[in-house]
Design an enzyme around this catalytic site. Sequence first.
Site, PDB file in Angstrom:
ATOM      1  N   ARG A  55      66.510 108.558  34.193  1.00 49.32           N
ATOM      2  CA  ARG A  55      65.733 107.592  33.429  1.00 49.32           C
ATOM      3  C   ARG A  55      64.594 107.101  34.330  1.00 49.32           C
ATOM      4  O   ARG A  55      64.528 107.422  35.502  1.00 49.32           O
ATOM      5  CB  ARG A  55      66.582 106.436  32.878  1.00 49.32           C
ATOM      6  CG  ARG A  55      67.800 106.097  33.612  1.00 49.32           C
ATOM      7  CD  ARG A  55      67.729 104.978  34.640  1.00 49.32           C
ATOM      8  NE  ARG A  55      66.577 104.125  34.618  1.00 49.32           N
ATOM      9  CZ  ARG A  55      65.864 103.865  35.689  1.00 49.32           C
ATOM     10  NH1 ARG A  55      66.140 104.436  36.847  1.00 49.32           N
ATOM     11  NH2 ARG A  55      64.847 103.043  35.637  1.00 49.32           N
ATOM     12  N   GLY A  56      63.697 106.349  33.713  1.00 49.04           N
ATOM     13  CA  GLY A  56      62.462 105.999  34.394  1.00 49.04           C
ATOM     14  C   GLY A  56      61.392 106.976  33.957  1.00 49.04           C
ATOM     15  O   GLY A  56      61.581 108.192  34.057  1.00 49.04           O
ATOM     16  N   ALA A  57      60.269 106.446  33.441  1.00 47.59           N
ATOM     17  CA  ALA A  57      59.273 107.309  32.805  1.00 47.59           C
ATOM     18  C   ALA A  57      58.814 108.487  33.667  1.00 47.59           C
ATOM     19  O   ALA A  57      58.833 109.633  33.213  1.00 47.59           O
ATOM     20  CB  ALA A  57      58.071 106.468  32.351  1.00 47.59           C
ATOM     21  N   ARG A  89      63.352 110.601  24.042  1.00 48.64           N
ATOM     22  CA  ARG A  89      62.995 109.205  24.343  1.00 48.64           C
ATOM     23  C   ARG A  89      61.580 108.949  23.835  1.00 48.64           C
ATOM     24  O   ARG A  89      60.616 109.432  24.447  1.00 48.64           O
ATOM     25  CB  ARG A  89      63.059 108.922  25.850  1.00 48.64           C
ATOM     26  CG  ARG A  89      64.361 109.228  26.577  1.00 48.64           C
ATOM     27  CD  ARG A  89      65.503 108.272  26.240  1.00 48.64           C
ATOM     28  NE  ARG A  89      65.226 106.874  26.405  1.00 48.64           N
ATOM     29  CZ  ARG A  89      65.358 106.189  27.547  1.00 48.64           C
ATOM     30  NH1 ARG A  89      65.722 106.813  28.659  1.00 48.64           N
ATOM     31  NH2 ARG A  89      65.130 104.887  27.587  1.00 48.64           N
ATOM     32  N   GLN A 183      70.617  97.948  34.924  1.00 49.36           N
ATOM     33  CA  GLN A 183      69.902  98.888  35.793  1.00 49.36           C
ATOM     34  C   GLN A 183      69.334  98.228  37.046  1.00 49.36           C
ATOM     35  O   GLN A 183      69.074  98.899  38.034  1.00 49.36           O
ATOM     36  CB  GLN A 183      68.794  99.575  34.988  1.00 49.36           C
ATOM     37  CG  GLN A 183      69.350 100.531  33.944  1.00 49.36           C
ATOM     38  CD  GLN A 183      68.420 100.694  32.761  1.00 49.36           C
ATOM     39  OE1 GLN A 183      68.025  99.732  32.125  1.00 49.36           O
ATOM     40  NE2 GLN A 183      68.064 101.923  32.465  1.00 49.36           N
ATOM     41  N   ASP A 224      56.708 101.916  30.990  1.00 51.39           N
ATOM     42  CA  ASP A 224      57.034 103.175  30.332  1.00 51.39           C
ATOM     43  C   ASP A 224      55.863 103.718  29.526  1.00 51.39           C
ATOM     44  O   ASP A 224      55.769 104.925  29.317  1.00 51.39           O
ATOM     45  CB  ASP A 224      58.260 102.998  29.442  1.00 51.39           C
ATOM     46  CG  ASP A 224      59.535 102.903  30.257  1.00 51.39           C
ATOM     47  OD1 ASP A 224      60.231 103.926  30.390  1.00 51.39           O
ATOM     48  OD2 ASP A 224      59.819 101.816  30.788  1.00 51.39           O
ATOM     49  N   ASN A 234      57.836  98.001  28.695  1.00 52.95           N
ATOM     50  CA  ASN A 234      58.764  98.169  29.812  1.00 52.95           C
ATOM     51  C   ASN A 234      60.138  97.698  29.338  1.00 52.95           C
ATOM     52  O   ASN A 234      60.305  97.254  28.199  1.00 52.95           O
ATOM     53  CB  ASN A 234      58.291  97.373  31.036  1.00 52.95           C
ATOM     54  CG  ASN A 234      59.047  97.751  32.301  1.00 52.95           C
ATOM     55  OD1 ASN A 234      59.183  98.940  32.621  1.00 52.95           O
ATOM     56  ND2 ASN A 234      59.535  96.772  33.035  1.00 52.95           N
TER      57      ASN A 234
END
Length: 340
Positions: A55-57, A89, A183, A224, A234
């Site tokens: 995860r994380g753009a 996503r 997270q 994001d 975000n």
Amino acid sequence: MKVIIDGEVRTLKAAWYEDGEVKLIDQRELPDKIKIFSAKNSDDIAYAIKNMVVRGAPAIGVTAAYGLAMASKNGEDMNKAKEKIRATRPTAYDLFKAIRYMEVNGYDMNAARRYAMEIEGRSKKIGELGNELIRNGAKILTHCNAGALAVLDWGTALSPMRIAHNEGKNIFVFVDETRPRLQGAKLTAWELAQEGIDHAIIADNAAGFYMRRKEIDLVIVGADRIASNGDFANKIGTYEKAVLAKVNGIPFYVAAPGSTFDFSIRSGDEIPIEERDENEVLEINGIRIGPNESHSKNPAFDVTPNEYVTGFITEYGIFKPNELNKLKDLMDKDLFMNIK
């Protein structure tokens, strides 16, 4: 990123390609253990992105690039592989940027590696520029995880903190726990602990308490997707922190590479917001915390209007929201970013 395993310091990236497979640190298992997830086809890649293995753009974008190159090498139907990954996503713009990059470059593995190296190098540059905003003794608030796990190495929001720490600056980081998936508590705190950066996990609702007491000097978060006017999406809860920072006179910065800017949309109203499984809110580590009769709503992101942003820390420089036309001009001249 620095990782301590059985007392030994090692270096790992969030995603890489090895022996015909895409390897990912399984972020669902942190901080309890370091487990490597192996993706062998586009189904595995789609699963990993959708189910938060990665995860994380920026990291999602890199995983998509590697995944499409692997699918091509395996002889998969590329249209099906591409659409499968694209559907995972909806909010993270890097995913769509990476897919387009691989379309232009013929799903070549060397292109995927270059994409990964570019994103990693640009995150380090974000850290170098953002470090200039951090004085010795600074106390910084961050939300969710925008560290090496969310990129490949360095991170976005955490990159300036890493470099400030490496330069010997005495910094302290307030880490929002970041419900519902924790997270911040699970991932950001883990990264900071690996680096030896002084920090404390705080409840999401405690940020205003510390801001009002003048114990937070600045806020740095990731993003994001960022619209052309500077509105940005975000992790859910970011908007609240931005409003609190504004009220308390605290600078609020967004750290993100050019790949996160979507200049095709005019404002945050056009950013699609992912709604995730209600059980992420109703359960913690598989244990239900709400009544069996209750349901939840679970938007994964919120949109923060540009008026609350002090500046965007990018690999091209630091820009105020009303200066993003300058950023776009620089990106248009950048062959890596200027992919139509």
